[in-house]
Enzyme design. Structure first.
Site, PDB file in Angstrom:
ATOM      1  N   GLY A  46      17.450   0.509 -23.592  1.00  0.00           N
ATOM      2  CA  GLY A  46      16.737   1.203 -22.520  1.00  0.00           C
ATOM      3  C   GLY A  46      17.610   2.305 -21.954  1.00  0.00           C
ATOM      4  CD  GLN A  51      21.079   4.057 -17.364  1.00  0.00           C
ATOM      5  OE1 GLN A  51      19.969   3.863 -17.843  1.00  0.00           O
ATOM      6  NE2 GLN A  51      22.133   3.378 -17.763  1.00  0.00           N
ATOM      7  CB  CYS A  91      24.204  -1.498 -17.330  1.00  0.00           C
ATOM      8  SG  CYS A  91      23.666   0.084 -16.629  1.00  0.00           S
ATOM      9  CG  LEU A  92      23.480   1.946 -22.530  1.00  0.00           C
ATOM     10  CD1 LEU A  92      22.482   2.945 -23.088  1.00  0.00           C
ATOM     11  CD2 LEU A  92      24.379   1.400 -23.631  1.00  0.00           C
ATOM     12  CG  HIS A 133      18.566  -2.948 -16.303  1.00  0.00           C
ATOM     13  ND1 HIS A 133      19.704  -3.726 -16.267  1.00  0.00           N
ATOM     14  CD2 HIS A 133      19.000  -1.682 -16.562  1.00  0.00           C
ATOM     15  CE1 HIS A 133      20.767  -2.958 -16.473  1.00  0.00           C
ATOM     16  NE2 HIS A 133      20.356  -1.706 -16.662  1.00  0.00           N
ATOM     17  CD  GLU A 134      16.781   0.906 -18.447  1.00  0.00           C
ATOM     18  OE1 GLU A 134      17.274   1.848 -17.812  1.00  0.00           O
ATOM     19  OE2 GLU A 134      17.452   0.170 -19.194  1.00  0.00           O
ATOM     20  CG  HIS A 137      19.343   2.502 -14.048  1.00  0.00           C
ATOM     21  ND1 HIS A 137      20.634   2.543 -13.582  1.00  0.00           N
ATOM     22  CD2 HIS A 137      19.384   1.749 -15.181  1.00  0.00           C
ATOM     23  CE1 HIS A 137      21.426   1.845 -14.386  1.00  0.00           C
ATOM     24  NE2 HIS A 137      20.692   1.347 -15.365  1.00  0.00           N
TER      25      HIS A 137
HETATM   26  O1  K1U Z   1      21.929   1.085 -19.389  1.00  0.00           O
HETATM   27  C1  K1U Z   1      20.808   0.629 -19.529  1.00  0.00           C
HETATM   28  O2  K1U Z   1      20.037   0.609 -18.601  1.00  0.00           O
HETATM   29  C2  K1U Z   1      20.413   0.096 -20.881  1.00  0.00           C
HETATM   30  C3  K1U Z   1      20.637  -1.409 -21.047  1.00  0.00           C
HETATM   31  C4  K1U Z   1      19.298  -2.076 -20.869  1.00  0.00           C
HETATM   32  C5  K1U Z   1      19.253  -3.569 -20.696  1.00  0.00           C
HETATM   33  C6  K1U Z   1      19.883  -4.432 -21.571  1.00  0.00           C
HETATM   34  C7  K1U Z   1      19.771  -5.815 -21.392  1.00  0.00           C
HETATM   35  C8  K1U Z   1      19.018  -6.320 -20.359  1.00  0.00           C
HETATM   36  C9  K1U Z   1      18.412  -5.442 -19.478  1.00  0.00           C
HETATM   37  C10 K1U Z   1      18.516  -4.064 -19.652  1.00  0.00           C
HETATM   38  C11 K1U Z   1      21.226  -1.627 -22.426  1.00  0.00           C
HETATM   39  O3  K1U Z   1      20.659  -1.266 -23.397  1.00  0.00           O
HETATM   40  S1  K1U Z   1      22.761  -2.426 -22.526  1.00  0.00           S
HETATM   41  C12 K1U Z   1      23.047  -2.539 -24.292  1.00  0.00           C
HETATM   42  C13 K1U Z   1      22.233  -3.580 -24.977  1.00  0.00           C
HETATM   43  O4  K1U Z   1      21.623  -4.394 -24.330  1.00  0.00           O
HETATM   44  C14 K1U Z   1      22.171  -3.623 -26.460  1.00  0.00           C
HETATM   45  C15 K1U Z   1      22.925  -2.807 -27.237  1.00  0.00           C
HETATM   46  C16 K1U Z   1      22.836  -2.864 -28.623  1.00  0.00           C
HETATM   47  C17 K1U Z   1      21.984  -3.757 -29.227  1.00  0.00           C
HETATM   48  C18 K1U Z   1      21.228  -4.588 -28.456  1.00  0.00           C
HETATM   49  C19 K1U Z   1      21.316  -4.537 -27.063  1.00  0.00           C
HETATM   50 ZN    ZN Z   2      21.385   0.108 -16.851  1.00  0.00          ZN
END
Ligand code: K1U
Ligand code: ZN
Length: 167
Positions: A46, A51, A91-92, A133-134, A137
């Site tokens: 996401g 962000q 979260c990235l 979550h998004e 943000h």
């Molecule tokens: O930064 C963000 O908002 C993105 C975040 C979204 C998220 C992940 C897990 C639960 C709720 C919201 C991410 O994408 S973190 C990275 C991640 O989850 C992932 C990365 C590579 C493969 C699979 C998952």
């Molecule tokens: Zn996030």
């Protein structure tokens, strides 16, 4: 393809409130494409426009393994929520930090796509958690702010250490 710079917590710009999109034009479609490219490249499931320092109500999500199910939510609104989920989040903008946040298990969201077409989406599990979550943000909230003060202090120390190492 343009990859956008993802802001890192505790950057103050992550706390800005996103404004609704009022014009559905080519620049919106380009931003949606760039957000999706940035999310897939990260990699993540996401990304909210906030962000990448674009404070508009735009979210991209793809929780599929094959990266073939992109969901674009413009001006999203949760119109129904039920159940309790405790899926671990990442979260990235907070790299290397994962924790459980209590969220609704199911949500019904009303939004527009990048062409301005309204739609309703019913989601559950990881997709529902990712939407919540998004959407946080877009209101300037980062998931670690749900954690205890002690955990938040540890997160800040960990991120400061990462920053020192990369300098
Ligand atoms: O930064 C963000 O908002 C993105 C975040 C979204 C998220 C992940 C897990 C639960 C709720 C919201 C991410 O994408 S973190 C990275 C991640 O989850 C992932 C990365 C590579 C493969 C699979 C998952
Ligand atoms: Zn996030």
């Amino acid at each position: 393809m343009a990859l956008l710079n993802i802001l890192r917590y505790p950057d103050a710009r992550l706390h800005k409130t996103a404004a609704p999109v009022t014009v559905f034009d080519e620049s919106l479609k380009k931003l949606v494409r760039d957000l999706a490219d940035t999310m897939y490249a990260a990699p993540g499931i996401g990304l909210a426009a906030s962000q990448v320092d674009m404070h508009k109500q735009i979210i991209v999500i793809d929780v599929s393994e094959r990266h073939d199910s992109l969901v674009v939510l413009v001006n999203p609104e949760i119109v129904d929520a039920s159940g309790v989920s405790d899926i671990e989040e990442g979260c990235l903008s907070v790299p290397g930090v994962y924790d459980i946040v209590e969220r609704a298990e199911r949500v019904k969201v009303r939004a527009y796509d990048q062409n301005g077409k309204p739609f309703t989406l019913e989601a559950q599990g990881l997709l529902a958690v990712c939407i919540q979550h998004e959407m946080d943000h877009l209101t300037g909230k980062v998931f670690v702010e749900y954690l205890s003060q002690l955990k938040q202090q540890r997160v800040r120390a960990k991120l400061a250490k990462q920053l020192r190492k990369s300098a």
